[in-house]
Scaffold this active site. Structure first.
Site, mmCIF file in Angstrom:
data_model
loop_
_atom_site.group_PDB
_atom_site.id
_atom_site.type_symbol
_atom_site.label_atom_id
_atom_site.label_comp_id
_atom_site.label_asym_id
_atom_site.label_seq_id
_atom_site.Cartn_x
_atom_site.Cartn_y
_atom_site.Cartn_z
ATOM 1 N N ASP A 199 1.246 -7.567 18.937
ATOM 2 C CA ASP A 199 0.997 -7.314 20.366
ATOM 3 C C ASP A 199 -0.158 -6.347 20.645
ATOM 4 O O ASP A 199 -0.695 -6.339 21.750
ATOM 5 C CB ASP A 199 2.258 -6.754 21.045
ATOM 6 C CG ASP A 199 3.442 -7.695 20.951
ATOM 7 O OD1 ASP A 199 3.229 -8.897 20.738
ATOM 8 O OD2 ASP A 199 4.586 -7.209 21.088
ATOM 9 N N GLN A 231 2.589 -17.805 16.233
ATOM 10 C CA GLN A 231 1.598 -16.714 16.264
ATOM 11 C C GLN A 231 1.950 -15.573 15.316
ATOM 12 O O GLN A 231 1.122 -14.731 15.002
ATOM 13 C CB GLN A 231 1.506 -16.131 17.687
ATOM 14 C CG GLN A 231 0.966 -17.091 18.709
ATOM 15 C CD GLN A 231 1.276 -16.636 20.129
ATOM 16 O OE1 GLN A 231 0.493 -15.942 20.758
ATOM 17 N NE2 GLN A 231 2.427 -17.028 20.658
ATOM 18 N N ALA A 269 0.827 -1.212 0.000
ATOM 19 C CA ALA A 269 0.000 0.000 0.000
ATOM 20 C C ALA A 269 0.862 1.263 0.000
ATOM 21 O O ALA A 269 0.583 2.217 -0.732
ATOM 22 C CB ALA A 269 -0.930 -0.010 1.218
ATOM 23 N N LYS A 294 -17.472 -29.378 34.871
ATOM 24 C CA LYS A 294 -16.418 -29.975 34.051
ATOM 25 C C LYS A 294 -15.087 -30.007 34.782
ATOM 26 O O LYS A 294 -14.816 -29.194 35.651
ATOM 27 C CB LYS A 294 -16.301 -29.267 32.711
ATOM 28 C CG LYS A 294 -16.030 -27.812 32.772
ATOM 29 C CD LYS A 294 -15.981 -27.301 31.341
ATOM 30 C CE LYS A 294 -15.530 -25.881 31.307
ATOM 31 N NZ LYS A 294 -15.429 -25.317 30.002
HETATM 32 O O1 F6P Z 1 6.750 -7.781 19.626
HETATM 33 C C1 F6P Z 1 6.418 -8.939 18.969
HETATM 34 C C2 F6P Z 1 6.878 -10.154 19.711
HETATM 35 O O2 F6P Z 1 6.430 -11.292 19.024
HETATM 36 C C3 F6P Z 1 6.469 -10.216 21.182
HETATM 37 O O3 F6P Z 1 5.148 -10.659 21.354
HETATM 38 C C4 F6P Z 1 7.503 -11.154 21.731
HETATM 39 O O4 F6P Z 1 7.699 -10.925 23.102
HETATM 40 C C5 F6P Z 1 8.733 -10.796 20.951
HETATM 41 O O5 F6P Z 1 8.290 -10.184 19.753
HETATM 42 C C6 F6P Z 1 9.627 -11.957 20.597
HETATM 43 O O6 F6P Z 1 10.737 -11.456 19.945
HETATM 44 P P1 F6P Z 1 11.814 -12.342 19.172
HETATM 45 O O7 F6P Z 1 11.183 -12.825 17.902
HETATM 46 O O8 F6P Z 1 12.923 -11.394 18.894
HETATM 47 O O9 F6P Z 1 12.158 -13.483 20.062
#
Ligand code: F6P
Length: 337
Positions: free
Chosen positions: A142, A269, A36, A228
């Protein structure tokens, strides 16, 4: 922020080439944002240069020409085609001087940076030190940047958590076990809390819900639903509680009647094809970044509030003043009776 008309023209005339980079932890939707920014910039007559590996690429001079085709076929892809890195060197005055020299040598007049708290913090310092026009985009799973309701990648990560926890629910129920599922979030509990609502988890243990009490003790004392014997508790990563591992260790010692297990979802994630929500958000915020530069805005992050685009001063974006919706904390409790 209102800019005097004559000053706006000065900014517009002085920006010919925009550099774009992604920095810090990657987030699904970063590619949609790169697309974008690039296409909106070209549409508006700017040249675009891609900077590889975030601030590190500015220092090591990894800067490439970007065209409309450079961003073809990427909207659906996770990760970032510009790569990303965490760059301690950019935290030093010497590193930033090299970055500025390389940026100027490449003919870059303004920057669009996509990333989280660390990225915006770096942009703020760099912009102040060298008077560089910079616009930021909130790119982090986050959701911990202030002034914006959501960040690019948050929705996709939430969906990933939801799919994983739905699967864990099957085995938790069959074995009648207590599962602690640790999710990311840096120091924030948005993924854990919203993940708990979306999966019908019995509880979320998050820093924002802490009132100095022992959240695990309160949870166990209150008891899980009588009907449960299994339970799923989403846990925000947190060195203070020791995260999911720390809590499970405590359960083993203090509440041995529970058969506890731990799942740490970790970096999965951050991966995967971005959701429609994130692609649309990234596209809108990316286009808005170019509008911001055209208007002569600088040191702002594009954000979304109640569906509308907003420009958030860097100082506010990284202020950690975002208020978690307390009703949602209550909701998890109510719905798990
Ligand atoms: O800020 C994104 C994030 O995924 C956080 O949720 C996590 O604490 C951190 O980065 C992990 O960082 P790295 O990939 O450097 O281990």
């Amino acid at each position: 922020m209102s800019i005097p008309k004559n000053a706006r023209h000065k900014f517009m005339a002085s920006i010919k080439c925009i550099g774009i980079l992604t920095s810090g932890g990657d987030a699904p939707g970063m590619n949609a944002a790169i697309r974008a920014v690039t296409r909106t910039a070209i549409y508006n007559g700017f040249h675009v240069k891609g900077i590889m590996r975030g601030y590190r690429g500015l220092i090591s001079n990894e800067i490439i020409e970007y065209h409309s085709e450079s961003v073809s076929n990427i909207i659906q892809k996770g990760g970032t085609i510009l790569k990303t890195a965490r760059c301690p060197e950019f935290k030093t005055p010497e590193g930033r001087k090299t970055a500025y020299d390389n940026m100027k040598a490449a003919g870059i007049d303004a920057l669009v940076v996509i990333g989280g708290d660390g990225t915006i913090t770096g942009a703020r310092i760099f912009a102040e030190e060298y008077d560089v026009p910079i616009v930021g985009l909130p790119g982090t799973i986050d959701n911990d940047l202030s002034g914006t309701d959501s960040t690019i990648g948050f929705d996709t990560a939430l969906n990933t958590i939801m799919e994983a926890v739905d699967k864990l629910r099957d085995t938790a129920t069959s074995h009648e076990r207590l599962f602690f599922v640790e999710v990311m979030g840096h120091t924030a509990g948005y993924l854990a809390l919203n993940g708990a609502i979306a999966t019908g988890a019995e509880a979320a243990i998050i820093p924002e819900a802490s009132t100095g009490d022992d959240q695990l003790k309160t949870l166990i004392d209150n008891g899980f639903r009588k009907s449960k014997n299994s339970a799923i508790v989403l846990v925000a990563e947190n060195p203070e509680t020791g995260g999911a591992m720390g809590l499970a260790e405590r359960v083993k010692k203090e509440y041995p009647q529970y058969d506890a297990r731990v799942t740490i979802l970790g970096h999965l994630q951050r991966g995967g094809s971005p959701s429609a929500v994130d692609r649309i958000l990234a596209s809108r915020l990316g286009a808005a970044a170019i509008t911001a530069l055209k208007e002569g805005q600088r040191n702002v992050m594009t954000g979304i509030r109640n569906g509308e685009i907003v420009y958030v001063p860097f100082s506010l974006a990284i202020s950690h003043t975002k208020q978690m919706n307390r009703d949602n904390i209550e909701l998890v409790k109510v719905l798990s009776i």
